[in-house]
Motif scaffolding. Structure first.
Motif, PDB file in Angstrom:
ATOM      1  N   GLY A   8       0.797  -1.214   0.000  1.00 42.72           N
ATOM      2  CA  GLY A   8       0.000   0.000   0.000  1.00 42.72           C
ATOM      3  C   GLY A   8       0.829   1.262   0.000  1.00 42.72           C
ATOM      4  N   GLY A   9       2.161   1.169  -0.055  1.00 42.70           N
ATOM      5  CA  GLY A   9       2.969   2.372  -0.091  1.00 42.70           C
ATOM      6  C   GLY A   9       4.112   2.302   0.887  1.00 42.70           C
ATOM      7  N   THR A  10       4.659   3.473   1.241  1.00 43.16           N
ATOM      8  CA  THR A  10       5.788   3.530   2.177  1.00 43.16           C
ATOM      9  C   THR A  10       5.356   4.238   3.439  1.00 43.16           C
ATOM     10  OG1 THR A  10       6.527   5.615   1.207  1.00 43.16           O
ATOM     11  CG2 THR A  10       7.465   3.587   0.300  1.00 43.16           C
ATOM     12  N   VAL A  11       6.027   3.903   4.529  1.00 42.21           N
ATOM     13  CA  VAL A  11       5.776   4.625   5.763  1.00 42.21           C
ATOM     14  C   VAL A  11       6.489   5.960   5.681  1.00 42.21           C
ATOM     15  CG1 VAL A  11       5.504   2.554   7.126  1.00 42.21           C
ATOM     16  CG2 VAL A  11       7.762   3.507   6.844  1.00 42.21           C
ATOM     17  N   PRO A  12       6.144   6.918   6.567  1.00 42.32           N
ATOM     18  CA  PRO A  12       6.761   8.246   6.489  1.00 42.32           C
ATOM     19  C   PRO A  12       8.263   8.180   6.676  1.00 42.32           C
ATOM     20  CG  PRO A  12       4.822   8.248   7.918  1.00 42.32           C
ATOM     21  CD  PRO A  12       5.131   6.821   7.591  1.00 42.32           C
ATOM     22  N   GLN A  13       8.963   9.150   6.138  1.00 42.33           N
ATOM     23  CA  GLN A  13      10.404   9.253   6.325  1.00 42.33           C
ATOM     24  C   GLN A  13      10.701   9.532   7.788  1.00 42.33           C
ATOM     25  OE1 GLN A  13      12.770   8.726   3.847  1.00 42.33           O
ATOM     26  NE2 GLN A  13      10.946   7.943   2.838  1.00 42.33           N
ATOM     27  N   SER A  14      11.957   9.238   8.209  1.00 43.55           N
ATOM     28  CA  SER A  14      12.312   9.322   9.618  1.00 43.55           C
ATOM     29  C   SER A  14      12.196  10.731  10.185  1.00 43.55           C
ATOM     30  CB  SER A  14      13.739   8.815   9.815  1.00 43.55           C
ATOM     31  OG  SER A  14      14.640   9.589   9.054  1.00 43.55           O
ATOM     32  N   THR A  15      12.158  11.757   9.337  1.00 41.22           N
ATOM     33  CA  THR A  15      12.049  13.129   9.826  1.00 41.22           C
ATOM     34  C   THR A  15      10.598  13.511  10.095  1.00 41.22           C
ATOM     35  OG1 THR A  15      11.986  13.882   7.527  1.00 41.22           O
ATOM     36  CG2 THR A  15      14.128  13.886   8.645  1.00 41.22           C
ATOM     37  N   ALA A  16       9.647  12.664   9.714  1.00 37.70           N
ATOM     38  CA  ALA A  16       8.233  12.979   9.919  1.00 37.70           C
ATOM     39  C   ALA A  16       7.860  12.784  11.381  1.00 37.70           C
ATOM     40  CB  ALA A  16       7.370  12.076   9.044  1.00 37.70           C
ATOM     41  N   GLU A  85       4.515   0.899  12.541  1.00 34.66           N
ATOM     42  CA  GLU A  85       5.880   0.895  12.010  1.00 34.66           C
ATOM     43  C   GLU A  85       6.824  -0.007  12.805  1.00 34.66           C
ATOM     44  OE1 GLU A  85       7.285   4.857  12.198  1.00 34.66           O
ATOM     45  OE2 GLU A  85       5.653   5.708  11.018  1.00 34.66           O
ATOM     46  N   ALA A  86       6.616  -0.086  14.119  1.00 31.99           N
ATOM     47  CA  ALA A  86       7.573  -0.789  14.973  1.00 31.99           C
ATOM     48  C   ALA A  86       6.879  -1.423  16.170  1.00 31.99           C
ATOM     49  CB  ALA A  86       8.668   0.161  15.459  1.00 31.99           C
ATOM     50  N   ASN A 315      14.874   2.013  23.071  1.00 35.57           N
ATOM     51  CA  ASN A 315      14.419   1.616  21.732  1.00 35.57           C
ATOM     52  C   ASN A 315      13.260   2.479  21.269  1.00 35.57           C
ATOM     53  OD1 ASN A 315      15.783  -0.769  20.418  1.00 35.57           O
ATOM     54  ND2 ASN A 315      15.487  -1.649  22.445  1.00 35.57           N
ATOM     55  N   LEU A 316      12.326   2.712  22.162  1.00 38.26           N
ATOM     56  CA  LEU A 316      11.165   3.535  21.795  1.00 38.26           C
ATOM     57  C   LEU A 316      11.597   4.952  21.435  1.00 38.26           C
ATOM     58  CD1 LEU A 316       8.119   4.093  21.574  1.00 38.26           C
ATOM     59  CD2 LEU A 316       8.146   4.579  24.046  1.00 38.26           C
ATOM     60  N   ARG A 317      12.423   5.560  22.260  1.00 35.40           N
ATOM     61  CA  ARG A 317      12.854   6.933  22.005  1.00 35.40           C
ATOM     62  C   ARG A 317      13.652   7.037  20.712  1.00 35.40           C
ATOM     63  NH1 ARG A 317      14.406   6.996  28.205  1.00 35.40           N
ATOM     64  NH2 ARG A 317      12.508   7.906  29.111  1.00 35.40           N
ATOM     65  N   SER A 318      14.479   6.038  20.461  1.00 36.95           N
ATOM     66  CA  SER A 318      15.270   6.044  19.248  1.00 36.95           C
ATOM     67  C   SER A 318      14.368   5.980  18.020  1.00 36.95           C
ATOM     68  CB  SER A 318      16.250   4.870  19.258  1.00 36.95           C
ATOM     69  OG  SER A 318      17.035   4.859  18.080  1.00 36.95           O
ATOM     70  N   TRP A 319      13.357   5.123  18.077  1.00 31.99           N
ATOM     71  CA  TRP A 319      12.460   5.022  16.917  1.00 31.99           C
ATOM     72  C   TRP A 319      11.690   6.317  16.693  1.00 31.99           C
ATOM     73  CZ3 TRP A 319      12.300   1.872  12.965  1.00 31.99           C
ATOM     74  CH2 TRP A 319      11.234   2.014  12.080  1.00 31.99           C
ATOM     75  N   LEU A 320      11.202   6.895  17.777  1.00 30.74           N
ATOM     76  CA  LEU A 320      10.441   8.134  17.648  1.00 30.74           C
ATOM     77  C   LEU A 320      11.321   9.277  17.162  1.00 30.74           C
ATOM     78  CD1 LEU A 320       8.262   7.945  20.893  1.00 30.74           C
ATOM     79  CD2 LEU A 320       7.533   7.505  18.543  1.00 30.74           C
ATOM     80  N   ALA A 321      12.603   9.225  17.514  1.00 32.35           N
ATOM     81  CA  ALA A 321      13.504  10.305  17.122  1.00 32.35           C
ATOM     82  C   ALA A 321      13.929  10.214  15.675  1.00 32.35           C
ATOM     83  CB  ALA A 321      14.738  10.311  18.032  1.00 32.35           C
ATOM     84  N   ASP A 322      14.339   9.015  15.228  1.00 31.30           N
ATOM     85  CA  ASP A 322      14.907   8.957  13.877  1.00 31.30           C
ATOM     86  C   ASP A 322      14.614   7.653  13.137  1.00 31.30           C
ATOM     87  OD1 ASP A 322      16.590   7.090  15.048  1.00 31.30           O
ATOM     88  OD2 ASP A 322      18.346   8.402  15.072  1.00 31.30           O
ATOM     89  N   GLY A 323      13.696   6.839  13.664  1.00 34.01           N
ATOM     90  CA  GLY A 323      13.333   5.626  12.941  1.00 34.01           C
ATOM     91  C   GLY A 323      14.362   4.512  13.020  1.00 34.01           C
ATOM     92  N   THR A 324      15.225   4.524  14.046  1.00 30.80           N
ATOM     93  CA  THR A 324      16.167   3.434  14.253  1.00 30.80           C
ATOM     94  C   THR A 324      15.886   2.773  15.604  1.00 30.80           C
ATOM     95  OG1 THR A 324      17.839   4.839  15.346  1.00 30.80           O
ATOM     96  CG2 THR A 324      17.939   4.619  12.935  1.00 30.80           C
ATOM     97  N   LEU A 325      16.375   1.554  15.758  1.00 34.06           N
ATOM     98  CA  LEU A 325      16.211   0.822  17.009  1.00 34.06           C
ATOM     99  C   LEU A 325      17.584   0.491  17.577  1.00 34.06           C
ATOM    100  CD1 LEU A 325      13.378  -1.590  15.807  1.00 34.06           C
ATOM    101  CD2 LEU A 325      13.120   0.252  17.510  1.00 34.06           C
ATOM    102  N   VAL A 326      17.729   0.567  18.885  1.00 33.82           N
ATOM    103  CA  VAL A 326      19.003   0.305  19.554  1.00 33.82           C
ATOM    104  C   VAL A 326      19.356  -1.180  19.451  1.00 33.82           C
ATOM    105  CG1 VAL A 326      20.281   0.437  21.730  1.00 33.82           C
ATOM    106  CG2 VAL A 326      18.626   2.240  21.122  1.00 33.82           C
ATOM    107  N   THR A 327      18.367  -2.043  19.689  1.00 41.44           N
ATOM    108  CA  THR A 327      18.586  -3.495  19.638  1.00 41.44           C
ATOM    109  C   THR A 327      17.530  -4.121  18.715  1.00 41.44           C
ATOM    110  OG1 THR A 327      17.314  -3.693  21.710  1.00 41.44           O
ATOM    111  CG2 THR A 327      19.720  -3.704  21.882  1.00 41.44           C
TER     112      THR A 327
END
Length: 330
Positions: A8-16, A85-86, A315-327
Motif C-alpha cells: 500500500g505504499g511507504t511509511v513516512p520518512q524518519s524526519t516525519a 511501524e515498529a 528503543n522507543l525513544r530512538s524510533w520516535l527520534a529517527d526511525g532506528t532501534l538500539v537493539t
C-alpha cells in the motif's frame, strides 16, 4: 534513511512526526509511567468489546506498539493497525508477535538482549542444582515434619562433573555453559549450526544431543521454529536417568510428552521456569516430587527488570527520534 516499503505504499520518512504509542498489556512500572507521562500512550483494553471500540477509534493513529514478548502483536492485531511501524518488546523473547507477518509488512521489531542473560543463566543453574539434588523437595520434607517421623531424606544425584547438553548456545546458553563448566561439567550443545570457537562438543540434532548427556538445558528462542522441539523422541533419548531444565519458552517442550515421560519413569526429573499455557500448570506436573516448578521468574530480579525497562524505553525513544532501534531483531 529510507523506510521499508510496505503493502500500500511507504511509511513516512524518519524526519516525519511519529506517534502515538500503543501499550499492549501490563509492563514494568517504569515503562508504564514513562509511556503515560512522556508519550501520552494509548492503552489497548483487555476486554474484547472495549478493544473493538478502541480500535475503531484509534487503530489508524498507532505507529509504535510497546508490549512484552509473551503478549506481542499477533497477525490479527497487526492487520488492524494500518500505520504500525515498529513493535518494541520488553523481553528478549518475542514469540507473542507474528514475526513473519511483521517482516512482510515492513514492521521493525526490537527486544532487550544481554541485560537479562546473567539472571536467566543463574535461574538455569538453580534449577539444575535443585532438580538433581532435590533441595525444594527436601525443604518440603522438613516442613511436613517427615524428618522427625521417617528418618533421613533419600539420596539424590551428584550435580558436579555431569555431561550437560545446552540446546541453544546463544547468549544465555553460553552463560549457562560457563556456570556449569565451573562445576566440572562436560558441555555438549546443539544449534542450527556449530558455533565457531565454542570449545564444546556439537551434535547435529536435539535427539542426538539428548542421547549423549545426563541433563538437557533448553535455552533456545521461542516461536514457531522451536515449537515442540523437545518432543517425545528427544525425551526418550534423554532416558530414565536423564533430567530436563527449561528456561526458554514452555512451547519449546511437548508438555504432554513430558508429563507422560515423568509419570511413566522414562525421565528422572525436570526443572521448569516456563510452561506451555502460563500461568496454568498441569496438575500432573504439580503433583510430582521430582519436578521443580517456577512461575517464569528467570529474569525477575530488581536490577534486571530495571535494565530491561530502560532498554525498552531507549528503543522507543530512538524510533520516535529517527526511525532506528538500539537493539533491532533481525
Amino acid at each position: 534513511m529510507t523506510e521499508p516499503t510496505r503493502p500500500g505504499g511507504t511509511v513516512p520518512q524518519s524526519t516525519a512526526p511519529r506517534g502515538p504509542v500503543l501499550q499492549i498489556g501490563a509492563l514494568h512500572p517504569l515503562v508504564e509511567e514513562t509511556l503515560a507521562a512522556d508519550h501520552s500512550a494509548l492503552r489497548l483494553p483487555a476486554d474484547a468489546r472495549d478493544r473493538e471500540d478502541f480500535l475503531d477509534r484509534h487503530a489508524g493513529e498507532v505507529r509504535v506498539a510497546v508490549c512484552s514478548g509473551r503478549t506481542g502483536v499477533d497477525r490479527e492485531l497487526m492487520g488492524r493497525l494500518p500505520r504500525l511501524e515498529a513493535v518494541v518488546h520488553f523481553g528478549v523473547g518475542y514469540d507473542g508477535t507474528d514475526a513473519a507477518e511483521a517482516a512482510a509488512r515492513g514492521i521493525r521489531m526490537s527486544n532487550t538482549p544481554d541485560v537479562l542473560t546473567d539472571a536467566v543463566a543463574d535461574t538455569a543453574l538453580a534449577l539444575y542444582l535443585d532438580v538433581l539434588r532435590r533441595f525444594s523437595a527436601a525443604d518440603r520434607f522438613v516442613r511436613r515434619g517427615e524428618w522427625e517421623t521417617t528418618g533421613d531424606y533419600p539420596l539424590t544425584e551428584h550435580a558436579s562433573g555431569r555431561r550437560v547438553g545446552i540446546l541453544g548456545l546463544g547468549r544465555i546458553g553460553r552463560a549457562v555453559a560457563h556456570r556449569l563448566t565451573a562445576l566440572g561439567c562436560e558441555i555438549h550443545y546443539h544449534n542450527r549450526r556449530p558455533v565457531p570457537g565454542a570449545g564444546h562438543r556439537y551434535h547435529g540434532s536435539p535427539a542426538e544431543l539428548a542421547a549423549a548427556v545426563d541433563v538437557l538445558v533448553v535455552a533456545v528462542p521461542g516461536g514457531p521454529d522451536s515449537t515442540a522441539l523437545v518432543d517425545a523422541a528427544v525425551l526418550d533419548a534423554l532416558g530414565p536417568q536423564g533430567f530436563l531444565v527449561n528456561v526458554a519458552r514452555g512451547t519449546v517442550v511437548d508438555e504432554t510428552a513430558l508429563v507422560a515421560a515423568l509419570e511413566e519413569g522414562r525421565l528422572a526429573g525436570a526443572g521448569l521456569d516456563v510452561h506451555r499455557a502460563e500461568p496454568h500448570v498441569p496438575p500432573a506436573l504439580r503433583r510430582l516430587e521430582n519436578v521443580v516448578l517456577l512461575p517464569h521468574v528467570g529474569s525477575a530480579t530488581v536490577q534486571t527488570r530495571r535494565a530491561m525497562a530502560e532498554l525498552t524505553l531507549r528503543n522507543l525513544r530512538s524510533w520516535l527520534a529517527d526511525g532506528t532501534l538500539v537493539t533491532p531483531v533481525g
